[in-house]
Write a protein that holds these residues in place. Structure first.
Motif, PDB file in Angstrom:
ATOM      1  N   LEU A   1       1.031  -1.462   0.181  1.00 47.12           N
ATOM      2  CA  LEU A   1       0.146   0.006  -0.078  1.00 47.12           C
ATOM      3  C   LEU A   1       1.013   0.990  -0.262  1.00 47.12           C
ATOM      4  O   LEU A   1       0.528   2.584  -0.579  1.00 47.12           O
ATOM      5  CB  LEU A   1      -1.177  -0.269   1.131  1.00 47.12           C
ATOM      6  CG  LEU A   1      -1.847   1.459   1.403  1.00 47.12           C
ATOM      7  CD1 LEU A   1      -2.813   1.154  -0.073  1.00 47.12           C
ATOM      8  CD2 LEU A   1      -2.696   1.101   2.360  1.00 47.12           C
ATOM      9  N   ARG A   2       1.704   1.122   0.828  1.00 47.48           N
ATOM     10  CA  ARG A   2       2.535   2.102   0.989  1.00 47.48           C
ATOM     11  C   ARG A   2       3.505   2.384  -0.903  1.00 47.48           C
ATOM     12  O   ARG A   2       4.108   4.374  -1.088  1.00 47.48           O
ATOM     13  CB  ARG A   2       3.623   2.074   1.635  1.00 47.48           C
ATOM     14  CG  ARG A   2       5.180   3.686   1.969  1.00 47.48           C
ATOM     15  CD  ARG A   2       5.513   2.991   3.357  1.00 47.48           C
ATOM     16  NE  ARG A   2       5.058   2.606   4.535  1.00 47.48           N
ATOM     17  CZ  ARG A   2       5.156   1.253   4.959  1.00 47.48           C
ATOM     18  NH1 ARG A   2       5.776   0.350   4.388  1.00 47.48           N
ATOM     19  NH2 ARG A   2       5.253   1.853   6.107  1.00 47.48           N
ATOM     20  N   HIS A   3       3.997   1.559  -1.224  1.00 45.61           N
ATOM     21  CA  HIS A   3       4.299   1.642  -2.518  1.00 45.61           C
ATOM     22  C   HIS A   3       3.747   1.301  -4.102  1.00 45.61           C
ATOM     23  O   HIS A   3       4.483  -0.038  -4.007  1.00 45.61           O
ATOM     24  CB  HIS A   3       5.626   1.061  -2.690  1.00 45.61           C
ATOM     25  CG  HIS A   3       7.115   1.264  -1.786  1.00 45.61           C
ATOM     26  ND1 HIS A   3       7.686   2.913  -1.223  1.00 45.61           N
ATOM     27  CD2 HIS A   3       7.063   1.019  -0.171  1.00 45.61           C
ATOM     28  CE1 HIS A   3       7.749   2.845  -0.196  1.00 45.61           C
ATOM     29  NE2 HIS A   3       8.262   1.592   0.185  1.00 45.61           N
ATOM     30  N   PRO A   4       3.046   1.832  -4.288  1.00 45.42           N
ATOM     31  CA  PRO A   4       1.523   1.589  -5.126  1.00 45.42           C
ATOM     32  C   PRO A   4       2.376   1.232  -6.767  1.00 45.42           C
ATOM     33  O   PRO A   4       3.894   1.699  -6.897  1.00 45.42           O
ATOM     34  CB  PRO A   4       0.827   3.172  -5.285  1.00 45.42           C
ATOM     35  CG  PRO A   4       1.918   3.856  -5.391  1.00 45.42           C
ATOM     36  CD  PRO A   4       2.343   3.305  -4.056  1.00 45.42           C
ATOM     37  N   PRO A   5       1.435   0.483  -7.328  1.00 50.87           N
ATOM     38  CA  PRO A   5       2.696   0.292  -8.768  1.00 50.87           C
ATOM     39  C   PRO A   5       2.179   1.137  -9.577  1.00 50.87           C
ATOM     40  O   PRO A   5       1.322   2.335 -10.138  1.00 50.87           O
ATOM     41  CB  PRO A   5       2.252  -0.892  -9.254  1.00 50.87           C
ATOM     42  CG  PRO A   5       0.674  -1.057  -8.251  1.00 50.87           C
ATOM     43  CD  PRO A   5       1.037  -0.480  -7.271  1.00 50.87           C
ATOM     44  N   VAL A   6       3.753   1.612 -10.372  1.00 48.60           N
ATOM     45  CA  VAL A   6       3.880   3.047 -11.593  1.00 48.60           C
ATOM     46  C   VAL A   6       2.500   2.213 -12.694  1.00 48.60           C
ATOM     47  O   VAL A   6       2.561   3.064 -13.489  1.00 48.60           O
ATOM     48  CB  VAL A   6       4.896   3.408 -11.750  1.00 48.60           C
ATOM     49  CG1 VAL A   6       5.540   3.986 -11.132  1.00 48.60           C
ATOM     50  CG2 VAL A   6       5.765   2.174 -12.297  1.00 48.60           C
ATOM     51  N   TRP A   7       2.281   0.695 -12.788  1.00 47.04           N
ATOM     52  CA  TRP A   7       1.956   0.565 -14.280  1.00 47.04           C
ATOM     53  C   TRP A   7       0.348   0.366 -13.544  1.00 47.04           C
ATOM     54  O   TRP A   7      -0.819  -0.208 -15.213  1.00 47.04           O
ATOM     55  CB  TRP A   7       2.444  -1.011 -14.279  1.00 47.04           C
ATOM     56  CG  TRP A   7       2.272  -1.810 -13.368  1.00 47.04           C
ATOM     57  CD1 TRP A   7       2.944  -2.373 -12.318  1.00 47.04           C
ATOM     58  CD2 TRP A   7       1.132  -2.021 -12.665  1.00 47.04           C
ATOM     59  NE1 TRP A   7       3.190  -2.771 -11.785  1.00 47.04           N
ATOM     60  CE2 TRP A   7       1.678  -3.207 -11.246  1.00 47.04           C
ATOM     61  CE3 TRP A   7      -0.699  -2.544 -13.303  1.00 47.04           C
ATOM     62  CZ2 TRP A   7       0.844  -3.950 -10.964  1.00 47.04           C
ATOM     63  CZ3 TRP A   7      -0.992  -3.730 -12.223  1.00 47.04           C
ATOM     64  CH2 TRP A   7      -0.909  -4.496 -11.536  1.00 47.04           C
ATOM     65  N   SER A   8      -0.444   0.790 -12.989  1.00 44.47           N
ATOM     66  CA  SER A   8      -1.225   0.686 -12.344  1.00 44.47           C
ATOM     67  C   SER A   8      -2.551   1.847 -12.570  1.00 44.47           C
ATOM     68  O   SER A   8      -2.006   2.881 -12.517  1.00 44.47           O
ATOM     69  CB  SER A   8      -1.885   1.225 -10.410  1.00 44.47           C
ATOM     70  OG  SER A   8      -3.229   1.104 -10.061  1.00 44.47           O
ATOM     71  N   PRO A   9      -3.688   1.550 -13.692  1.00 47.08           N
ATOM     72  CA  PRO A   9      -4.357   2.194 -14.375  1.00 47.08           C
ATOM     73  C   PRO A   9      -5.270   3.547 -13.130  1.00 47.08           C
ATOM     74  O   PRO A   9      -5.348   4.422 -13.652  1.00 47.08           O
ATOM     75  CB  PRO A   9      -5.307   1.401 -14.385  1.00 47.08           C
ATOM     76  CG  PRO A   9      -5.439  -0.234 -14.451  1.00 47.08           C
ATOM     77  CD  PRO A   9      -4.175  -0.401 -13.429  1.00 47.08           C
ATOM     78  N   VAL A  10      -5.007   3.160 -11.888  1.00 47.28           N
ATOM     79  CA  VAL A  10      -5.242   4.392 -10.593  1.00 47.28           C
ATOM     80  C   VAL A  10      -4.291   4.606  -9.915  1.00 47.28           C
ATOM     81  O   VAL A  10      -4.452   5.999  -8.625  1.00 47.28           O
ATOM     82  CB  VAL A  10      -5.845   3.692  -9.509  1.00 47.28           C
ATOM     83  CG1 VAL A  10      -8.141   3.018 -10.137  1.00 47.28           C
ATOM     84  CG2 VAL A  10      -5.920   2.689  -8.904  1.00 47.28           C
ATOM     85  N   SER A  11      -3.087   4.553  -9.920  1.00 46.89           N
ATOM     86  CA  SER A  11      -1.755   4.811  -9.150  1.00 46.89           C
ATOM     87  C   SER A  11      -0.443   5.343 -10.282  1.00 46.89           C
ATOM     88  O   SER A  11       0.149   5.514  -9.027  1.00 46.89           O
ATOM     89  CB  SER A  11      -1.860   3.853  -7.919  1.00 46.89           C
ATOM     90  OG  SER A  11      -0.896   2.715  -8.327  1.00 46.89           O
ATOM     91  N   ASN A  12      -0.626   5.344 -11.553  1.00 45.07           N
ATOM     92  CA  ASN A  12       0.566   5.801 -12.259  1.00 45.07           C
ATOM     93  C   ASN A  12       0.645   7.552 -12.188  1.00 45.07           C
ATOM     94  O   ASN A  12      -0.912   7.765 -11.840  1.00 45.07           O
ATOM     95  CB  ASN A  12       0.425   5.028 -13.662  1.00 45.07           C
ATOM     96  CG  ASN A  12      -1.308   5.720 -13.813  1.00 45.07           C
ATOM     97  OD1 ASN A  12      -1.048   6.919 -14.697  1.00 45.07           O
ATOM     98  ND2 ASN A  12      -1.865   5.396 -14.590  1.00 45.07           N
ATOM     99  N   PRO A  13       1.474   7.318 -12.003  1.00 42.77           N
ATOM    100  CA  PRO A  13       1.831   9.150 -11.838  1.00 42.77           C
ATOM    101  C   PRO A  13       0.575  10.200 -12.881  1.00 42.77           C
ATOM    102  O   PRO A  13       0.404  10.552 -12.215  1.00 42.77           O
ATOM    103  CB  PRO A  13       3.197   9.201 -12.762  1.00 42.77           C
ATOM    104  CG  PRO A  13       3.813   8.058 -12.701  1.00 42.77           C
ATOM    105  CD  PRO A  13       3.180   7.345 -12.865  1.00 42.77           C
ATOM    106  N   LEU A  14       0.388   9.716 -13.856  1.00 43.23           N
ATOM    107  CA  LEU A  14      -0.685  10.705 -14.787  1.00 43.23           C
ATOM    108  C   LEU A  14      -1.873  10.621 -14.205  1.00 43.23           C
ATOM    109  O   LEU A  14      -2.643  11.852 -13.689  1.00 43.23           O
ATOM    110  CB  LEU A  14      -0.496   9.782 -15.966  1.00 43.23           C
ATOM    111  CG  LEU A  14       0.274  10.686 -17.044  1.00 43.23           C
ATOM    112  CD1 LEU A  14       0.058   9.805 -17.601  1.00 43.23           C
ATOM    113  CD2 LEU A  14       0.503  11.308 -17.108  1.00 43.23           C
ATOM    114  N   ALA A  15      -2.196   8.778 -13.443  1.00 43.23           N
ATOM    115  CA  ALA A  15      -3.542   9.161 -13.246  1.00 43.23           C
ATOM    116  C   ALA A  15      -3.407   9.621 -10.944  1.00 43.23           C
ATOM    117  O   ALA A  15      -4.716   8.940 -11.046  1.00 43.23           O
ATOM    118  CB  ALA A  15      -4.250   7.446 -12.874  1.00 43.23           C
TER     119      ALA A  15
END
Length: 209
Positions: A80-94
């Motif tokens: 939870l502390r380190h979300p994946p950058v590929w995630s549709p909801v937690s990438n840097p753009l989203a």
């Protein structure tokens, strides 16, 4: 530019770590561990996260969430502390768009289940962000409510939602409105005025997306 999604995430993880996995939340039947697993699944298992909104996938999503919740507590918090950058909801753009409201609400889900909680003094920028999100949420959450509801955040603005009939006034700070409109009515501090039968109905309604 402030990153409120990140700051709410950090604060939530720190609070979860302090309280431990078995502490309560305001989400009925969920401990802190259950809530952490929900957030991890939302970010890391799109197949299971779809069950949050799609009833045919709900059983699969809940099964995966329980499996994730049964894992190592420290590992769960680390995910939870380190979300994946590929995630549709937690990438840097989203991240900021998708997670500011999500993590604010779930941070409060944990805070407000503990004795002696008080509303936080929020940064002005976060208040503005939460008001924008609350405006959208009001239109969705109240779209079938059988009265006009004037939703007002002093100093931020107001909108009208609901369907005809009598009128109600729902007033409060943006964060309080966000919590109320997402179904946490019993732990919010808002002013709700109007016909008593309708105000009672709104306080007990199943709100949210």
């Amino acid at each position: 530019m402030p990153r409120y999604a990140r700051s709410e995430r950090r604060a939530l993880v720190e609070l979860m770590s302090t309280l431990g996995p078995d502490a309560p939340t305001v989400n009925e039947g969920w401990s802190v561990r259950d809530l952490a697993a929900h957030l991890v699944v939302r970010e890391r298992r799109p197949d299971a996260a779809a069950g949050i909104a799609l009833p045919p996938l709900r059983d699969h999503g809940e099964r995966v969430r329980r499996e994730v919740a049964a894992g190592d507590w420290a590992g769960l918090l680390d995910q939870l502390r380190h979300p994946p950058v590929w995630s549709p909801v937690s990438n840097p753009l989203a991240d900021e768009l998708a997670n500011t409201l999500e993590f604010f609400i779930h941070h409060e889900d944990v805070r407000r289940a503990q004795p002696g909680w008080q509303p936080r003094e929020l940064p002005a920028g976060l208040d503005r962000t939460l008001w924008r999100r609350s405006s959208t949420l009001a239109r969705l959450a109240l779209r079938r409510f059988p009265a006009r509801v004037l939703v007002r955040a002093p100093g931020q603005g107001e909108i009208t939602a609901g369907r005809g009939g009598a009128s109600l006034l729902l007033e409060g700070a943006p964060g309080e409105l966000a919590l109320f409109l997402s179904g946490r009515q019993r732990v919010t501090r808002v002013q709700l005025t109007g016909e008593s039968g309708l105000t009672d109905r709104l306080r007990d309604a199943r709100l949210g997306f």
